[in-house]
Design a protein around this motif. Sequence first.
Motif, PDB file in Angstrom:
ATOM      1  N   ALA A  84       0.851  -1.183   0.000  1.00  0.00           N
ATOM      2  CA  ALA A  84       0.000   0.000   0.000  1.00  0.00           C
ATOM      3  C   ALA A  84       0.891   1.238   0.000  1.00  0.00           C
ATOM      4  CB  ALA A  84      -0.906   0.001   1.226  1.00  0.00           C
ATOM      5  N   PRO A  85       0.404   2.370  -0.502  1.00  0.00           N
ATOM      6  CA  PRO A  85       1.212   3.596  -0.422  1.00  0.00           C
ATOM      7  C   PRO A  85       1.387   4.032   1.030  1.00  0.00           C
ATOM      8  CG  PRO A  85      -1.000   4.071  -1.259  1.00  0.00           C
ATOM      9  CD  PRO A  85      -0.878   2.586  -1.194  1.00  0.00           C
ATOM     10  N   SER A  86       2.574   4.497   1.370  1.00  0.00           N
ATOM     11  CA  SER A  86       2.814   5.018   2.721  1.00  0.00           C
ATOM     12  C   SER A  86       2.714   6.538   2.704  1.00  0.00           C
ATOM     13  CB  SER A  86       4.188   4.576   3.219  1.00  0.00           C
ATOM     14  OG  SER A  86       5.209   5.035   2.360  1.00  0.00           O
ATOM     15  N   ARG A  87       2.663   7.134   3.899  1.00  0.00           N
ATOM     16  CA  ARG A  87       2.410   8.564   4.019  1.00  0.00           C
ATOM     17  C   ARG A  87       3.603   9.269   4.660  1.00  0.00           C
ATOM     18  NH1 ARG A  87      -2.742   8.171   7.818  1.00  0.00           N
ATOM     19  NH2 ARG A  87      -1.112   7.124   9.014  1.00  0.00           N
ATOM     20  N   ASN A  88       3.717  10.570   4.403  1.00  0.00           N
ATOM     21  CA  ASN A  88       4.619  11.397   5.174  1.00  0.00           C
ATOM     22  C   ASN A  88       4.019  11.569   6.555  1.00  0.00           C
ATOM     23  OD1 ASN A  88       6.616  12.092   3.136  1.00  0.00           O
ATOM     24  ND2 ASN A  88       5.043  13.339   2.179  1.00  0.00           N
ATOM     25  N   THR A  89       4.717  11.113   7.559  1.00  0.00           N
ATOM     26  CA  THR A  89       4.171  11.110   8.919  1.00  0.00           C
ATOM     27  C   THR A  89       5.197  11.668   9.905  1.00  0.00           C
ATOM     28  OG1 THR A  89       2.876   9.124   8.400  1.00  0.00           O
ATOM     29  CG2 THR A  89       3.105   9.700  10.729  1.00  0.00           C
ATOM     30  N   THR A  90       4.758  12.625  10.701  1.00  0.00           N
ATOM     31  CA  THR A  90       5.587  13.190  11.766  1.00  0.00           C
ATOM     32  C   THR A  90       4.954  12.875  13.109  1.00  0.00           C
ATOM     33  OG1 THR A  90       6.459  14.986  10.416  1.00  0.00           O
ATOM     34  CG2 THR A  90       6.492  15.303  12.786  1.00  0.00           C
ATOM     35  N   MET A  91       5.759  12.377  14.020  1.00  0.00           N
ATOM     36  CA  MET A  91       5.276  12.064  15.365  1.00  0.00           C
ATOM     37  C   MET A  91       5.594  13.229  16.294  1.00  0.00           C
ATOM     38  SD  MET A  91       6.251   8.765  17.699  1.00  0.00           S
ATOM     39  CE  MET A  91       5.594   7.672  16.431  1.00  0.00           C
ATOM     40  N   ARG A  92       4.585  13.667  17.030  1.00  0.00           N
ATOM     41  CA  ARG A  92       4.749  14.761  17.991  1.00  0.00           C
ATOM     42  C   ARG A  92       4.699  14.192  19.403  1.00  0.00           C
ATOM     43  NH1 ARG A  92       0.672  19.204  15.160  1.00  0.00           N
ATOM     44  NH2 ARG A  92       2.276  20.266  13.907  1.00  0.00           N
ATOM     45  N   GLY A  93       5.673  14.565  20.208  1.00  0.00           N
ATOM     46  CA  GLY A  93       5.757  14.053  21.567  1.00  0.00           C
ATOM     47  C   GLY A  93       4.766  14.699  22.514  1.00  0.00           C
ATOM     48  N   THR A  94       4.198  13.873  23.370  1.00  0.00           N
ATOM     49  CA  THR A  94       3.279  14.362  24.414  1.00  0.00           C
ATOM     50  C   THR A  94       3.778  13.939  25.793  1.00  0.00           C
ATOM     51  OG1 THR A  94       1.906  12.375  24.250  1.00  0.00           O
ATOM     52  CG2 THR A  94       1.309  14.247  22.850  1.00  0.00           C
ATOM     53  N   GLY A  95       4.964  13.319  25.844  1.00  0.00           N
ATOM     54  CA  GLY A  95       5.471  12.799  27.114  1.00  0.00           C
ATOM     55  C   GLY A  95       6.116  13.853  27.981  1.00  0.00           C
ATOM     56  N   THR A  96       6.593  13.407  29.107  1.00  0.00           N
ATOM     57  CA  THR A  96       7.206  14.320  30.079  1.00  0.00           C
ATOM     58  C   THR A  96       8.682  14.103  30.199  1.00  0.00           C
ATOM     59  OG1 THR A  96       6.698  12.772  31.873  1.00  0.00           O
ATOM     60  CG2 THR A  96       5.077  14.493  31.402  1.00  0.00           C
ATOM     61  N   GLY A  97       9.221  13.063  29.506  1.00  0.00           N
ATOM     62  CA  GLY A  97      10.635  12.747  29.613  1.00  0.00           C
ATOM     63  C   GLY A  97      11.529  13.727  28.882  1.00  0.00           C
TER      64      GLY A  97
END
Length: 315
Positions: free
Chosen positions: A302-315
């Motif tokens: 399947a085609p993949s996407r441009n994906t950016t992960m944004r952090g929500t953690g406290t570390g």
Amino acid sequence: IPVQDARWRIIDGKIQLAVPESKGRELELDRGVASVMAAFLDEETEVQLGVRTLMPRWTGKDGSAITLGDDILGEGGTWYGDSSDARRQNVELASSNLSGWLVPPDGVFSYADSIGLITEENGFITGLGIVDDGRGGFTTAPVVGGGICQVSTTLYQAAFWAGLPILERHQHPYYLRTYGEAVSGLPGLDAMVNIEPDWRLDLKFKNTTGRWIAVVLIPDGAMVYARIVGTDPGWEVVVPEPTIENEVKAPEQMIYTESPELPLGQERVVESAQDGFDVRIDRTVLDEGEVILQDAVFSSFAPSRNTTMRGTGTG
């Protein structure tokens, strides 16, 4: 109860017994069914079932007779030099756990049986891997052992080029360019694994060389290499260019996901857009001109996407 053959591994340059043999047991089904039917017709409330003892083919005593050639029958190599520290650790630990296992003539190598469970207790840590997104698709997200599919892919390529029959292999849901353009890769020559306590997607291949072979993994910080080592049977492995069709353009927009595994405010690109396509790779293995294996690898990405992960953690 399954039978367990003895297994050997090269440790510190020496062949050592790694897993002792054990007998197995199985019900004698034909006699058991007949006994149950007879008890039913005779209105009996008890039935005796026969049990057959299964004997291992290989025992610890066989280790002294093992001889191993030093020819490289097939080799794979993939790039992991730009991996995160976590992914790098998982790739190198998986390589260490897999390297040195021996496969007897007509024996089957199982990636899952050789690497063990992918848990923090066994030293694996959270890195990026492909997981079910809960909506019928897949996404890249933090997972314990993220990166072990790079090792399975590299080993799969080595077994493929060695001319060995592949008994189990699973494709990734979308195309990963670094696997398909590696020194030994082709588009579609990848192998995804997932090893859970109660189920697995495994990589398995059979040793049909007639002699003992060994699996060797060598990570050097930039490339991870896999080798099938043994006595060269003299085979010729013929693989024409892959057949690619049904190409689907990937979307260009950036998708954002959230993860507590990253510190708050930190962003990391975890996927790059790649077109989808279907691919077929044909393989013919010849022994002195005679065809001894003819098979094909099919993948539908399947085609993949441009994906950016944004952090929500406290570390």
